[in-house]
Design a protein around this motif. Structure first.
Motif, PDB file in Angstrom:
ATOM      1  N   GLU A 213      -5.258   7.455   6.455  1.00  0.00           N
ATOM      2  CA  GLU A 213      -6.687   7.138   6.447  1.00  0.00           C
ATOM      3  C   GLU A 213      -7.528   8.305   6.960  1.00  0.00           C
ATOM      4  OE1 GLU A 213      -9.801   3.867   8.320  1.00  0.00           O
ATOM      5  OE2 GLU A 213      -7.644   3.570   8.528  1.00  0.00           O
ATOM      6  N   SER A 214      -7.014   9.039   7.950  1.00  0.00           N
ATOM      7  CA  SER A 214      -7.785  10.156   8.495  1.00  0.00           C
ATOM      8  C   SER A 214      -8.043  11.232   7.441  1.00  0.00           C
ATOM      9  CB  SER A 214      -7.055  10.764   9.701  1.00  0.00           C
ATOM     10  OG  SER A 214      -5.758  11.205   9.331  1.00  0.00           O
ATOM     11  N   ASP A 215      -7.144  11.355   6.454  1.00  0.00           N
ATOM     12  CA  ASP A 215      -7.380  12.306   5.360  1.00  0.00           C
ATOM     13  C   ASP A 215      -8.585  11.880   4.531  1.00  0.00           C
ATOM     14  OD1 ASP A 215      -5.143  13.727   6.153  1.00  0.00           O
ATOM     15  OD2 ASP A 215      -3.805  12.704   4.768  1.00  0.00           O
ATOM     16  N   MET A 216      -8.728  10.573   4.330  1.00  0.00           N
ATOM     17  CA  MET A 216      -9.868  10.070   3.556  1.00  0.00           C
ATOM     18  C   MET A 216     -11.180  10.254   4.306  1.00  0.00           C
ATOM     19  SD  MET A 216      -9.097   9.050   0.542  1.00  0.00           S
ATOM     20  CE  MET A 216     -10.603   8.144   0.170  1.00  0.00           C
ATOM     21  N   LYS A 217     -11.129  10.237   5.637  1.00  0.00           N
ATOM     22  CA  LYS A 217     -12.336  10.414   6.428  1.00  0.00           C
ATOM     23  C   LYS A 217     -12.959  11.779   6.193  1.00  0.00           C
ATOM     24  CE  LYS A 217     -12.160   6.420   8.506  1.00  0.00           C
ATOM     25  NZ  LYS A 217     -13.168   5.370   8.191  1.00  0.00           N
ATOM     26  N   ARG A 218     -12.125  12.743   5.805  1.00  0.00           N
ATOM     27  CA  ARG A 218     -12.639  14.084   5.521  1.00  0.00           C
ATOM     28  C   ARG A 218     -13.196  14.197   4.102  1.00  0.00           C
ATOM     29  NH1 ARG A 218      -8.040  15.450   8.808  1.00  0.00           N
ATOM     30  NH2 ARG A 218      -6.667  15.567   7.002  1.00  0.00           N
ATOM     31  N   ILE A 219     -12.942  13.163   3.294  1.00  0.00           N
ATOM     32  CA  ILE A 219     -13.391  13.185   1.903  1.00  0.00           C
ATOM     33  C   ILE A 219     -14.672  12.370   1.713  1.00  0.00           C
ATOM     34  CG2 ILE A 219     -12.764  12.553  -0.467  1.00  0.00           C
ATOM     35  CD1 ILE A 219      -9.857  12.998   0.292  1.00  0.00           C
ATOM     36  N   THR A 220     -14.701  11.213   2.344  1.00  0.00           N
ATOM     37  CA  THR A 220     -15.806  10.294   2.115  1.00  0.00           C
ATOM     38  C   THR A 220     -16.174   9.548   3.392  1.00  0.00           C
ATOM     39  OG1 THR A 220     -16.492   8.339   0.847  1.00  0.00           O
ATOM     40  CG2 THR A 220     -14.163   8.507   1.401  1.00  0.00           C
ATOM     41  N   SER A 221     -17.399   9.097   3.421  1.00  0.00           N
ATOM     42  CA  SER A 221     -17.859   8.274   4.543  1.00  0.00           C
ATOM     43  C   SER A 221     -17.744   6.789   4.217  1.00  0.00           C
ATOM     44  CB  SER A 221     -19.318   8.612   4.881  1.00  0.00           C
ATOM     45  OG  SER A 221     -20.154   8.386   3.741  1.00  0.00           O
ATOM     46  N   ALA A 222     -17.231   6.474   3.037  1.00  0.00           N
ATOM     47  CA  ALA A 222     -17.061   5.075   2.634  1.00  0.00           C
ATOM     48  C   ALA A 222     -16.044   4.394   3.537  1.00  0.00           C
ATOM     49  CB  ALA A 222     -16.616   4.999   1.174  1.00  0.00           C
ATOM     50  N   ARG A 223     -16.148   3.080   3.618  1.00  0.00           N
ATOM     51  CA  ARG A 223     -15.253   2.323   4.494  1.00  0.00           C
ATOM     52  C   ARG A 223     -13.875   2.146   3.869  1.00  0.00           C
ATOM     53  NH1 ARG A 223     -18.450  -3.181   4.651  1.00  0.00           N
ATOM     54  NH2 ARG A 223     -20.049  -1.974   3.589  1.00  0.00           N
ATOM     55  N   CYS A 224     -12.894   2.086   4.754  1.00  0.00           N
ATOM     56  CA  CYS A 224     -11.534   1.766   4.321  1.00  0.00           C
ATOM     57  C   CYS A 224     -11.365   0.253   4.432  1.00  0.00           C
ATOM     58  CB  CYS A 224     -10.509   2.487   5.188  1.00  0.00           C
ATOM     59  SG  CYS A 224      -8.796   2.089   4.763  1.00  0.00           S
ATOM     60  N   ILE A 225     -11.194  -0.403   3.301  1.00  0.00           N
ATOM     61  CA  ILE A 225     -11.046  -1.850   3.310  1.00  0.00           C
ATOM     62  C   ILE A 225      -9.727  -2.239   3.971  1.00  0.00           C
ATOM     63  CG2 ILE A 225     -10.971  -3.935   1.900  1.00  0.00           C
ATOM     64  CD1 ILE A 225     -13.671  -2.508   1.871  1.00  0.00           C
ATOM     65  N   SER A 226      -8.647  -1.574   3.587  1.00  0.00           N
ATOM     66  CA  SER A 226      -7.345  -1.828   4.199  1.00  0.00           C
ATOM     67  C   SER A 226      -6.323  -0.868   3.607  1.00  0.00           C
ATOM     68  CB  SER A 226      -6.898  -3.276   3.953  1.00  0.00           C
ATOM     69  OG  SER A 226      -5.719  -3.561   4.680  1.00  0.00           O
ATOM     70  N   CYS A 227      -5.114  -0.919   4.172  1.00  0.00           N
ATOM     71  CA  CYS A 227      -4.009  -0.116   3.674  1.00  0.00           C
ATOM     72  C   CYS A 227      -2.892  -1.042   3.201  1.00  0.00           C
ATOM     73  CB  CYS A 227      -3.473   0.818   4.755  1.00  0.00           C
ATOM     74  SG  CYS A 227      -4.663   2.057   5.321  1.00  0.00           S
ATOM     75  N   ILE A 228      -2.398  -0.772   2.014  1.00  0.00           N
ATOM     76  CA  ILE A 228      -1.297  -1.570   1.459  1.00  0.00           C
ATOM     77  C   ILE A 228       0.008  -0.878   1.830  1.00  0.00           C
ATOM     78  CG2 ILE A 228      -0.294  -2.539  -0.642  1.00  0.00           C
ATOM     79  CD1 ILE A 228      -3.083  -2.201  -1.945  1.00  0.00           C
ATOM     80  N   PRO A 229       0.879  -1.544   2.572  1.00  0.00           N
ATOM     81  CA  PRO A 229       2.102  -0.880   3.028  1.00  0.00           C
ATOM     82  C   PRO A 229       3.048  -0.576   1.882  1.00  0.00           C
ATOM     83  CG  PRO A 229       2.221  -3.212   3.502  1.00  0.00           C
ATOM     84  CD  PRO A 229       0.824  -2.952   3.010  1.00  0.00           C
ATOM     85  N   GLU A 230       3.811   0.472   2.066  1.00  0.00           N
ATOM     86  CA  GLU A 230       4.819   0.812   1.067  1.00  0.00           C
ATOM     87  C   GLU A 230       5.959  -0.192   1.142  1.00  0.00           C
ATOM     88  OE1 GLU A 230       7.543   4.555  -0.459  1.00  0.00           O
ATOM     89  OE2 GLU A 230       6.686   4.592   1.548  1.00  0.00           O
ATOM     90  N   VAL A 231       6.427  -0.596  -0.028  1.00  0.00           N
ATOM     91  CA  VAL A 231       7.565  -1.502  -0.116  1.00  0.00           C
ATOM     92  C   VAL A 231       8.743  -0.705  -0.653  1.00  0.00           C
ATOM     93  CG1 VAL A 231       8.488  -3.596  -1.157  1.00  0.00           C
ATOM     94  CG2 VAL A 231       6.079  -3.493  -0.503  1.00  0.00           C
ATOM     95  N   VAL A 232       9.793  -0.606   0.149  1.00  0.00           N
ATOM     96  CA  VAL A 232      10.977   0.129  -0.276  1.00  0.00           C
ATOM     97  C   VAL A 232      11.866  -0.808  -1.073  1.00  0.00           C
ATOM     98  CG1 VAL A 232      12.996   1.419   0.483  1.00  0.00           C
ATOM     99  CG2 VAL A 232      10.853   1.569   1.778  1.00  0.00           C
ATOM    100  N   PRO A 233      12.041  -0.549  -2.371  1.00  0.00           N
ATOM    101  CA  PRO A 233      12.846  -1.456  -3.193  1.00  0.00           C
ATOM    102  C   PRO A 233      14.332  -1.335  -2.892  1.00  0.00           C
ATOM    103  CG  PRO A 233      12.195   0.437  -4.480  1.00  0.00           C
ATOM    104  CD  PRO A 233      11.519   0.578  -3.149  1.00  0.00           C
ATOM    105  N   LYS A 234      14.994  -2.457  -2.853  1.00  0.00           N
ATOM    106  CA  LYS A 234      16.444  -2.456  -2.725  1.00  0.00           C
ATOM    107  C   LYS A 234      17.060  -2.287  -4.110  1.00  0.00           C
ATOM    108  CE  LYS A 234      16.640  -5.478   1.331  1.00  0.00           C
ATOM    109  NZ  LYS A 234      17.127  -6.782   1.854  1.00  0.00           N
ATOM    110  N   LYS A 235      18.219  -1.700  -4.135  1.00  0.00           N
ATOM    111  CA  LYS A 235      18.900  -1.532  -5.424  1.00  0.00           C
ATOM    112  C   LYS A 235      19.359  -2.898  -5.932  1.00  0.00           C
ATOM    113  CE  LYS A 235      20.538   3.145  -4.565  1.00  0.00           C
ATOM    114  NZ  LYS A 235      21.713   4.032  -4.447  1.00  0.00           N
ATOM    115  N   ARG A 236      19.070  -3.144  -7.194  1.00  0.00           N
ATOM    116  CA  ARG A 236      19.420  -4.425  -7.781  1.00  0.00           C
ATOM    117  C   ARG A 236      20.520  -4.226  -8.813  1.00  0.00           C
ATOM    118  NH1 ARG A 236      15.921  -8.345  -6.769  1.00  0.00           N
ATOM    119  NH2 ARG A 236      16.523  -9.484  -8.624  1.00  0.00           N
TER     120      ARG A 236
END
Length: 484
Positions: A213-236
Motif C-alpha cells: 500500500e505504501s507504494d500506492m501512496k507515492r502514486i495517488t492520493s486516492a483511498r485504499c479500499i482494502s487489500c485482497i490477500p494472496e491465496v497460495v493454491p495447493k497442487k490438485r
C-alpha cells in the motif's frame, strides 16, 4: 501526557519498524518468486568460492620470540624503551642492510618471502616479535638468525639497552591458518548468501511495480479500499482450477472476508453519495479486475441488494467463463440492435449478469451511446447497484469511454504487475474527472498468505512486456483478461 516531541519520536520509531517489516516482506516475496534462480546462483557462487579458497590456499608458519628490555632501574623507562623498540621493528625490517644481515645468518636458503611484526604489552618492558612465512623449512632458521642479528642492531641504535629472551616459540610444522574444510565451506556459504542478498537488493531497488500500500501512496492520493490477500493454491491431482468466488463453500476464509470488507466499504461510500453505477478496471491484464467485479456483485447480492453486472470487457469477455454462464448474445449484439436487454441477461446466484456477446470485427466505436444510456436508465430504476467490468485502462480506451456512463470507478492493482508510471497514467483520467472511488490491491502478501485448494486461473492477454504497443494491434486478435 506525551509532548509533541515525544509523539513525533514515537511515530518515527513506528515508521522505522514498519519500513523494516516491509523490507523483510519484500525480500521474502522476492525469494519466493525467484527461489529457483536464487538457489542456482547460490550453488554456483558457493561452488566457485569453495574452489577458489581451496586452490589459493597457502599455509602460513609462524615463530615468536619475546624480549624483556632493561638497562635502567626504572620500570617506566624500560616500558617506554620496549614500546619504542616494538614500534621500530617495521622500520628495521624495511632496512636492506638488516635484511642482508638476517638472510646471511640463516642456516640454509630462504625460499619465498617472509614478514616480521611486533607487539608490546602495555605498561611492561615486554615486547614480542613474530616471523611468518609460507616455507616451513625456513621459518625456524629465520627465528635463530633473528635472535643473533637483532640484538646487534639494537645496540647500534640504543646502546645501553639490554635484551633478555623471555620466551621463544618455534614452529611445530602446523600452519597457523589451518585449511579447515568446514571453514572453507562456511566461506562459500557466506559468499553465496551475500551475492543472493545483493542481487535481491538490486532487484527490489530497480522494480517499479506496486508491492504494498505504501507504494500506492507515492502514486495517488486516492483511498485504499482494502487489500485482497494472496491465496497460495495447493497442487490438485485432478488438475482442475476452482474459481475464487465467495459463493464457493470451500473458499478461503481470509479471501472471503477481504471481499466482504470491500463490498461493505463501497456500499457505505456509495450510499452517502447516492451513486449506483460502479465501473471496475485495472492498469494491465491479469490484475484481477474480473474476479473482483464478480465477487463484488455476489457480495452485494448477499446483502439483499438487487445487483446487475455488465461484462464491458468486449475484447475478451471473462465473466461468463468465471460464472459458467450459458452462451448467448450479449452487449455486442445489443449495441448492434440484434438483441434486447432481456435476451442478453442471465440471472445466477442472485445477480443479473449481462453477457458481453461475441466479438465481431473491431471493438472501437462498438459502444452505442444512445443504447448504453437507455440500458443504464432502465437498470438504474430496477437495480440497487450496477457494476461494469471494463478492459484495462492503460492498454485500451474502453474503460475511459465506459466511465462516462458510471458514477464511480474502482481501480484494481495487482501486486508486482504494472509499473508505477503505468498505474499513474491509467488512473489519471478517472482522478481528473473525480470519479475514482479508490483502489484495491490484489494478491497482497503484506498481511498473511492463506492456503486453500484453489487454482487462481490467472489469465493473460499474451506475453506482454511493453503495453502501449497493444493498442496498435489488430483488435480482432486482442484479448484482455481471463477469469481473473
Amino acid at each position: 501526557m506525551q509532548t509533541e516531541e515525544q509523539r513525533n519520536i514515537t511515530e518515527a520509531e513506528e515508521m522505522e519498524k514498519i519500513d523494516l517489516v516491509s523490507w523483510l516482506q519484500d525480500y521474502l516475496s522476492c525469494l519466493k518468486k525467484f527461489w529457483l534462480q536464487f538457489l542456482l546462483i547460490f550453488v554456483i557462487v558457493a561452488g566457485i568460492s569453495v574452489s577458489y579458497f581451496e586452490f589459493t590456499y597457502e599455509p602460513v608458519y609462524s615463530v615468536k620470540i619475546t624480549y624483556a628490555a632493561s638497562g635502567t632501574e626504572y620500570m617506566t623507562v624500560n616500558s617506554a624503551v620496549a614500546k619504542r623498540l616494538s614500534k621500530s621493528i617495521p622500520v628495521l625490517t624495511a632496512n636492506d642492510e638488516f635484511k642482508k644481515d638476517l638472510l646471511s645468518a640463516v642456516d640454509g636458503e630462504v625460499s619465498g618471502g617472509f614478514s616480521i611484526v611486533s607487539s608490546n604489552t602495555d605498561e611492561s618492558n615486554f615486547f614480542s616479535v613474530t616471523i611468518s612465512t609460507n616455507d616451513y623449512e625456513s621459518v625456524n632458521p629465520l627465528l635463530e638468525a633473528f635472535q643473533k642479528v637483532y640484538p646487534k642492531w639494537v645496540s647500534k641504535t640504543t646502546g645501553t639497552v639490554e635484551l633478555q629472551i623471555v620466551d621463544k616459540a618455534a614452529s611445530s610444522g602446523r600452519p597457523v591458518n589451518v585449511n579447515s574444510l568446514a571453514a572453507i565451506f562456511a566461506k562459500g556459504f557466506l559468499a553465496g548468501l551475500v551475492v543472493c542478498f545483493a542481487l535481491a537488493t538490486v532487484y527490489l531497488l530497480s522494480v517499479r511495480t506496486v508491492r504494498k500500500e505504501s507504494d500506492m501512496k507515492r502514486i495517488t492520493s486516492a483511498r485504499c479500499i482494502s487489500c485482497i490477500p494472496e491465496v497460495v493454491p495447493k497442487k490438485r491431482s485432478n488438475n482442475k482450477k476452482l474459481k475464487l468466488l465467495i459463493t464457493n463453500k470451500r473458499i478461503d476464509w481470509g479471501f472471503k472476508q477481504s471481499m466482504l470488507m470491500i463490498q461493505s466499504r463501497l456500499q457505505q461510500i456509495m450510499r452517502r453519495t447516492g451513486d449506483k453505477v460502479l465501473l471496475i478496471t485495472s492498469t494491465i491484464p491479469a490484475e484481477g479486475k474480473t474476479m473482483t467485479s464478480v465477487n463484488m456483485a455476489l457480495a452485494f447480492a448477499q446483502e439483499g441488494m438487487k445487483v446487475a453486472l455488465l461484462d464491458g470487457d468486449l475484447r475478451k469477455p471473462s465473466v461468463s467463463e468465471l460464472m459458467k454462464l450459458p452462451e448467448g448474445p450479449g452487449l455486442t449484439e445489443y449495441f448492434r440492435g440484434e438483441s434486447t436487454p432481456e435476451e442478453i441477461q442471465v440471472v445466477k446466484d442472485g445477480v443479473t449478469f449481462f453477457r458481453a456477446g461475441q466479438k465481431k470485427g473491431k471493438v472501437s466505436g462498438l459502444i452505442d451511446e444512445e443504447k448504453m444510456n437507455s440500458l443504464l436508465e432502465k437498470l438504474r430504476k430496477e437495480y440497487d447497484v450496477i457494476l461494469m467490468d471494463a478492459a484495462p485502462s492503460y492498454v485500451f480506451s474502453d474503460a475511459m469511454i465506459l466511465s462516462s456512463y458510471a458514477d464511480k470507478v474502482l481501480y484494481v492493482v495487482g501486486v508486482d504487475k504494472a509499473d508505477a508510471k503505468e498505474i499513474r497514467v491509467g488512473m489519471n483520467s478517472f482522478e481528473e474527472k473525480e470519479k475514482l472511488i479508490g483502489y484495491v490491491i490484489n494478491r497482497d502478501t503484506g498481511g498473511y498468505i492463506s492456503q486453500s485448494g484453489y487454482g487462481y486461473g490467472y489469465g493473460r492477454y499474451g506475453k506482454y512486456q511493453k503495453y502501449r504497443k497493444y493498442a496498435e494491434l489488430d483488435e480482432e486478435t486482442m484479448n484482455t483478461e481471463d477469469t481473473l
